[in-house]
Design a protein around this motif. Structure first.
Motif, short mmCIF file in Angstrom:
data_model
loop_
_atom_site.label_atom_id
_atom_site.label_comp_id
_atom_site.label_asym_id
_atom_site.label_seq_id
_atom_site.Cartn_x
_atom_site.Cartn_y
_atom_site.Cartn_z
N ARG A 126 -2.43 55.42 31.83
CA ARG A 126 -1.73 56.39 30.98
C ARG A 126 -0.40 55.84 30.42
NH1 ARG A 126 -2.93 62.31 33.80
NH2 ARG A 126 -5.18 62.00 33.91
N PRO A 127 -0.47 54.72 29.71
CA PRO A 127 0.76 54.11 29.18
C PRO A 127 1.22 54.77 27.88
CG PRO A 127 -1.13 52.76 28.59
CD PRO A 127 -1.66 53.93 29.35
N VAL A 128 1.95 55.85 27.99
CA VAL A 128 2.47 56.51 26.79
C VAL A 128 3.96 56.77 26.98
CG1 VAL A 128 0.30 57.59 26.10
CG2 VAL A 128 1.84 58.81 27.64
N THR A 129 4.71 56.58 25.92
CA THR A 129 6.12 56.93 25.93
C THR A 129 6.52 57.35 24.51
OG1 THR A 129 8.34 56.17 26.59
CG2 THR A 129 6.97 54.58 25.42
N ALA A 130 7.41 58.31 24.42
CA ALA A 130 7.80 58.83 23.11
C ALA A 130 8.85 57.94 22.47
CB ALA A 130 8.37 60.24 23.26
N LEU A 131 8.87 57.93 21.13
CA LEU A 131 9.95 57.25 20.43
C LEU A 131 11.28 57.94 20.75
CD1 LEU A 131 8.71 56.43 16.81
CD2 LEU A 131 8.62 55.02 18.86
N PRO A 132 12.38 57.22 20.69
CA PRO A 132 13.68 57.83 20.98
C PRO A 132 13.93 59.06 20.10
CG PRO A 132 13.88 55.44 20.87
CD PRO A 132 12.48 55.76 20.42
N HIS A 133 14.36 60.13 20.75
CA HIS A 133 14.79 61.38 20.10
C HIS A 133 13.65 62.17 19.47
CE1 HIS A 133 18.62 59.48 20.82
NE2 HIS A 133 18.35 58.52 19.95
N ALA A 226 7.03 63.18 1.88
CA ALA A 226 6.49 62.13 2.75
C ALA A 226 7.66 61.34 3.30
CB ALA A 226 5.55 61.22 1.97
N ILE A 227 7.84 61.38 4.61
CA ILE A 227 8.98 60.72 5.26
C ILE A 227 8.47 59.58 6.13
CG2 ILE A 227 10.89 60.99 6.87
CD1 ILE A 227 11.09 63.89 5.97
N GLY A 228 8.96 58.39 5.86
CA GLY A 228 8.59 57.22 6.66
C GLY A 228 9.61 57.00 7.75
N ILE A 229 9.13 56.70 8.95
CA ILE A 229 10.03 56.37 10.05
C ILE A 229 9.83 54.89 10.38
CG2 ILE A 229 8.41 57.19 11.83
CD1 ILE A 229 11.07 58.08 13.35
N ALA A 230 10.90 54.15 10.39
CA ALA A 230 10.85 52.70 10.57
C ALA A 230 11.68 52.31 11.78
CB ALA A 230 11.37 51.99 9.32
N GLU A 231 11.38 51.14 12.33
CA GLU A 231 12.12 50.66 13.48
C GLU A 231 13.52 50.23 13.03
OE1 GLU A 231 9.45 47.44 11.88
OE2 GLU A 231 9.33 49.57 12.36
N PRO A 232 14.55 50.50 13.83
CA PRO A 232 15.91 50.14 13.46
C PRO A 232 16.03 48.65 13.13
CG PRO A 232 15.93 51.57 15.37
CD PRO A 232 14.49 51.22 15.13
N GLY A 233 16.76 48.35 12.05
CA GLY A 233 17.01 46.98 11.66
C GLY A 233 15.95 46.38 10.79
N SER A 234 14.85 47.11 10.55
CA SER A 234 13.78 46.55 9.73
C SER A 234 14.04 46.80 8.25
CB SER A 234 12.44 47.16 10.13
OG SER A 234 12.40 48.53 9.77
N SER A 235 13.37 46.03 7.42
CA SER A 235 13.41 46.25 5.97
C SER A 235 12.14 46.99 5.60
CB SER A 235 13.49 44.91 5.24
OG SER A 235 13.43 45.11 3.84
N ALA A 236 12.26 48.30 5.36
CA ALA A 236 11.08 49.15 5.23
C ALA A 236 10.77 49.53 3.80
CB ALA A 236 11.27 50.41 6.07
N PHE A 248 15.41 55.76 10.20
CA PHE A 248 15.26 54.80 11.29
C PHE A 248 15.40 55.47 12.66
CE2 PHE A 248 16.57 52.51 7.54
CZ PHE A 248 15.68 51.45 7.52
N SER A 249 15.64 56.77 12.64
CA SER A 249 15.75 57.54 13.88
C SER A 249 15.55 59.01 13.55
CB SER A 249 17.13 57.34 14.52
OG SER A 249 17.36 58.28 15.55
N TYR A 250 15.00 59.74 14.51
CA TYR A 250 14.87 61.19 14.32
C TYR A 250 16.23 61.88 14.23
CZ TYR A 250 9.82 61.28 14.85
OH TYR A 250 8.47 61.12 14.65
N ARG A 251 17.27 61.20 14.68
CA ARG A 251 18.61 61.77 14.54
C ARG A 251 19.05 61.85 13.09
NH1 ARG A 251 22.35 59.32 19.47
NH2 ARG A 251 21.49 60.68 21.11
N GLU A 252 18.37 61.14 12.20
CA GLU A 252 18.70 61.19 10.77
C GLU A 252 18.04 62.37 10.07
OE1 GLU A 252 18.27 57.42 8.70
OE2 GLU A 252 18.28 56.38 10.62
N LEU A 253 17.22 63.13 10.79
CA LEU A 253 16.57 64.31 10.22
C LEU A 253 17.23 65.57 10.76
CD1 LEU A 253 12.81 63.27 10.58
CD2 LEU A 253 14.24 63.13 8.51
#
Length: 259
Positions: A126-133, A226-236, A248-253
């Protein structure tokens, strides 16, 4: 209705549809392990049949990227592991098994056995973990009265189990996997089915995902945003070319209830 605020723009919505892997759940934490297990089992099956094992670059066939230690460390957001169905991944593996010397029938059976073994390993560990926030954002959405659904390239039963493992299944009013529609991403079918089950028009939903296939699906369905979520520091910008906004984070929504 509530306002979903992204990039300083307000989007009135009644519901939000989330991709699952890479959007709610850490993709590599789950599917990196699954892919490693399936490839290792396939390689063992080849050796059992007197054939050479898979080459080191085999993970790239699935759109996965290995780190210096040989473990899967990243993935191509436009590749088959991110965008394809499990059945399509099996077909890719079977094709390479055929090229390495198996009959097509043998290759298909071995790929299916390997998929089942990898699935069983997921069930055990059961290897699951949520993205931050992500969990906090789901809570804020529910507090604002928004309906929520998951639209995923995974199969529905697998998706539901993983949401249950994480303890968030009850956050969602619908879960639509690729097995429930005729056409998967980037077609509109999953959004349209989710909206029918939620009882809201496509024009009043937001879609959040981590691939441009998610963005194109939203556009084809006529979603509000349509909202894209990208990993921090990436060029998306290129990878999420069809997104209305990239965060780059749910904190931006932000979510604000309409008066």
């Amino acid at each position: 209705m509530a306002d979903l605020i992204a990039g300083g723009v307000r989007y009135p919505v009644r519901a939000i549809l989330f991709d699952k892997d890479g959007t709610l759940l850490d993709f590599i934490y789950t599917w990196g392990r699954w892919s490693e297990r399936m490839l290792a089992r396939f390689s063992y099956g080849l050796r059992e049949r007197g054939l050479p094992p898979l080459p080191e670059e085999a993970c790239s066939w699935l759109g996965a990227l290995a780190g210096a230690d040989g473990r899967i460390a990243d993935y191509d957001r436009s590749g088959p592991l991110a965008m394809g169905t499990v059945g399509e991944l099996q077909t890719i593996l079977a094709w390479h098994g055929y090229r390495l010397g198996l009959s097509w029938a043998e290759a298909k059976v071995l790929a299916d056995e390997c998929r089942r073994d990898a699935d069983a390993d997921l069930e055990r560990t059961r290897p699951v973990t949520a993205l931050p926030h992500a969990l906090d954002f789901l809570r804020r959405c529910r507090q604002a009265g928004l309906s929520l659904a998951v639209v995923t390239a995974d199969e529905t039963a697998s998706a539901v189990r993983q949401l249950e493992w994480l303890g968030i299944r009850d956050c969602f009013d619908a879960c639509v996997g690729t097995d429930r529609v005729e056409r998967g991403k980037p077609y509109a079918d999953m959004v349209e089915l989710a909206c029918r089950e939620l009882g809201v028009p496509c024009a009043e939903v937001a879609v959040i995902g981590d691939t441009n296939g998610d963005m194109r699906m939203a556009k084809m369905a006529g979603a509000a945003v349509a909202i894209g979520i990208a990993e921090p520091g990436s060029s998306a910008s290129a990878r999420l070319a069809d997104a209305d906004a990239v965060v780059f984070s749910y904190r931006e929504l932000a979510i604000e209830e309409e008066e």
